[in-house]
Write a protein that holds these residues in place. Structure first.
Motif, short mmCIF file in Angstrom:
data_model
loop_
_atom_site.label_atom_id
_atom_site.label_comp_id
_atom_site.label_asym_id
_atom_site.label_seq_id
_atom_site.Cartn_x
_atom_site.Cartn_y
_atom_site.Cartn_z
N LEU A 29 0.83 -1.04 0.06
CA LEU A 29 0.03 0.00 0.11
C LEU A 29 0.85 1.38 -0.23
O LEU A 29 1.83 1.40 0.69
CB LEU A 29 -0.88 -0.09 1.09
N PRO A 30 0.56 2.34 -0.57
CA PRO A 30 1.11 3.60 -0.66
C PRO A 30 1.43 4.08 0.82
O PRO A 30 0.41 3.92 1.52
CB PRO A 30 0.44 4.69 -1.34
N VAL A 31 2.49 4.67 1.27
CA VAL A 31 2.39 5.36 2.64
C VAL A 31 2.92 6.95 2.40
O VAL A 31 3.66 7.07 1.48
CB VAL A 31 3.79 4.84 3.33
N PRO A 32 2.81 7.67 3.30
CA PRO A 32 2.95 8.97 3.14
C PRO A 32 4.67 9.22 3.34
O PRO A 32 5.29 8.28 3.81
CB PRO A 32 2.21 9.74 4.53
N GLU A 33 5.00 10.46 3.11
CA GLU A 33 6.34 10.83 3.13
C GLU A 33 6.71 10.43 4.77
O GLU A 33 7.97 9.83 5.05
CB GLU A 33 6.71 12.13 2.93
N THR A 34 6.02 10.70 5.67
CA THR A 34 6.35 10.38 6.92
C THR A 34 5.37 9.30 7.50
O THR A 34 4.28 9.12 7.53
CB THR A 34 6.17 11.54 8.05
N ARG A 36 5.91 4.93 9.50
CA ARG A 36 6.51 4.02 10.13
C ARG A 36 7.91 3.25 9.78
O ARG A 36 7.33 2.91 8.41
CB ARG A 36 5.53 3.27 11.21
N HIS A 37 8.23 2.62 10.65
CA HIS A 37 9.37 1.72 10.03
C HIS A 37 9.26 0.37 10.97
O HIS A 37 8.92 0.38 12.29
CB HIS A 37 10.88 2.11 9.94
N LEU A 38 9.90 -0.76 10.35
CA LEU A 38 10.00 -1.76 11.08
C LEU A 38 11.54 -2.24 10.93
O LEU A 38 12.25 -1.69 10.07
CB LEU A 38 9.20 -3.17 10.52
N VAL A 39 11.98 -3.03 11.85
CA VAL A 39 13.37 -3.41 11.74
C VAL A 39 13.19 -5.21 11.32
O VAL A 39 12.41 -5.86 11.90
CB VAL A 39 14.17 -3.40 13.11
N ASP A 40 13.90 -5.48 10.42
CA ASP A 40 13.78 -6.84 9.66
C ASP A 40 15.26 -7.54 10.38
O ASP A 40 16.26 -7.05 10.02
CB ASP A 40 14.05 -6.78 8.32
N SER A 41 15.14 -8.27 11.34
CA SER A 41 16.08 -8.62 12.25
C SER A 41 17.02 -9.68 11.45
O SER A 41 18.20 -9.84 11.72
CB SER A 41 15.97 -9.39 13.54
N GLU A 42 16.54 -10.15 10.66
CA GLU A 42 17.24 -11.14 9.64
C GLU A 42 18.07 -10.41 8.83
O GLU A 42 19.23 -11.14 8.43
CB GLU A 42 16.26 -12.07 9.01
N ARG A 43 17.72 -9.54 8.19
CA ARG A 43 18.80 -8.95 7.10
C ARG A 43 19.34 -7.49 7.89
O ARG A 43 20.12 -6.80 7.08
CB ARG A 43 17.82 -8.24 5.95
N ARG A 44 19.06 -7.33 8.96
CA ARG A 44 19.29 -5.90 9.71
C ARG A 44 19.23 -5.00 8.79
O ARG A 44 20.12 -4.17 8.41
CB ARG A 44 20.90 -6.19 10.14
N ALA A 45 18.02 -4.69 8.49
CA ALA A 45 17.47 -3.67 7.46
C ALA A 45 16.29 -2.90 7.95
O ALA A 45 15.57 -3.62 8.79
CB ALA A 45 17.28 -4.19 6.17
N ALA A 52 -1.02 -0.06 9.55
CA ALA A 52 -1.87 -1.20 9.74
C ALA A 52 -0.62 -2.22 10.12
O ALA A 52 -0.60 -3.12 10.92
CB ALA A 52 -2.60 -1.79 8.67
N CYS A 53 0.37 -2.24 9.01
CA CYS A 53 1.62 -3.37 9.34
C CYS A 53 2.19 -2.89 10.54
O CYS A 53 2.73 -3.86 11.22
CB CYS A 53 2.43 -3.39 8.17
N ALA A 54 2.45 -1.75 10.89
CA ALA A 54 3.25 -1.08 11.94
C ALA A 54 2.54 -1.59 13.28
O ALA A 54 3.32 -2.16 14.11
CB ALA A 54 3.31 0.30 11.84
N LEU A 55 1.34 -1.62 13.38
CA LEU A 55 0.38 -2.25 14.42
C LEU A 55 0.65 -3.77 14.61
O LEU A 55 0.76 -4.04 15.55
CB LEU A 55 -0.87 -1.53 14.32
N LEU A 56 0.50 -4.28 13.51
CA LEU A 56 0.42 -5.93 13.39
C LEU A 56 1.86 -6.41 14.01
O LEU A 56 1.79 -7.41 14.76
CB LEU A 56 0.41 -6.24 12.03
N PHE A 57 3.00 -5.61 13.91
CA PHE A 57 4.05 -6.12 14.34
C PHE A 57 4.94 -5.38 15.52
O PHE A 57 5.94 -5.34 15.80
CB PHE A 57 5.16 -5.99 13.12
N ASP A 58 3.88 -4.60 16.34
CA ASP A 58 4.10 -3.94 17.54
C ASP A 58 4.57 -5.09 18.38
O ASP A 58 4.33 -6.12 18.19
CB ASP A 58 3.09 -3.27 17.99
#
Length: 219
Positions: A29-34, A36-45, A52-58
């Motif tokens: 889905l498109p996201v605004p300029e500002t 949220r971000h997640l940390v992918d711990s496997e890729r350190r990225a 919605a996805c930020a809340l899912l992986f809170d």
């Protein structure tokens, strides 16, 4: 094709292109300029995420250890904990560094800005314990998603806890403007502006809770 028609055709290739739309890297889905971000711990990225996805992986709602939502808290140390001796013991060769707990590797890591981006070094646990004994920020620091940001000046060493994506954004800003051996005046101005923003947004970290009384101890 001649005349106005040819001019209109060439304009497609010479006119500035509209900026690419940023999208959530999990659901597209498109996201605004500002956003949220997640940390992918496997890729350190870092991973761009919609709300919605930020809340899912809170932290509380996540069903997997791979993705972690980066919190939005900015904290300051209620009192100075790190002196010049402690700074040197940590082995950081510059005046700005951020420290984080790498869960996958099970170790503390120091990162600091450089012309090539973020330079990494491992932190001696004994030096860390000595430098940040009793630190509210070190106690509150969450693995992978937050950093303890420290800056040394002639007078003192100031520390804050900030989201890890903010620290990497600082590294990118300094890299773009870095000139010469020490970064140059533009990079220093960017650094001052960043820390002014950190000071503006930070609130004092709560004091660490005292250890629970031993079971069966008499009052």
């Amino acid at each position: 094709m001649t005349g106005p028609a040819r001019t209109r055709g060439l304009r497609r290739f010479t006119a500035p292109r509209p900026p690419a739309v940023e999208r959530c890297e999990l659901c597209s889905l498109p996201v605004p300029e500002t956003h949220r971000h997640l940390v992918d711990s496997e890729r350190r990225a870092l991973v761009c995420a919609c709300t919605a996805c930020a809340l899912l992986f809170d932290r509380e709602g996540s069903g997997t250890g791979r993705f972690r939502t980066i919190p939005g808290r900015w904290l300051s140390e209620p009192e100075d904990r790190l002196d010049q001796r402690g700074w040197h013991a940590l082995g950081v060769p510059v005046d700005v560094a951020f420290f984080f707990r790498d869960a996958a590797r099970g170790r503390l890591v120091a990162l600091y800005p450089s012309p090539a981006g973020a330079t990494e070094s491992q932190v001696d646990p004994a030096a860390w314990d000595a430098a940040f004994a009793g630190s509210a920020l070190a106690h509150a620091l969450a693995e992978d998603v937050e950093v303890l940001l420290a800056r040394r000046t002639d007078e003192r060493v100031t520390c804050h806890l900030v989201p890890v994506d903010a620290a990497y954004a600082l590294v990118g800003r300094l890299r773009r403007h870095w000139r010469g051996f020490d970064g140059g005046p533009r990079a220093r101005a960017e650094l001052d502006a960043f820390f002014a923003e950190v000071d503006r947004r930070s609130v004092p970290a709560p004091a660490p809770a005292p250890p629970a009384a031993s079971r069966g101890a008499t009052p």
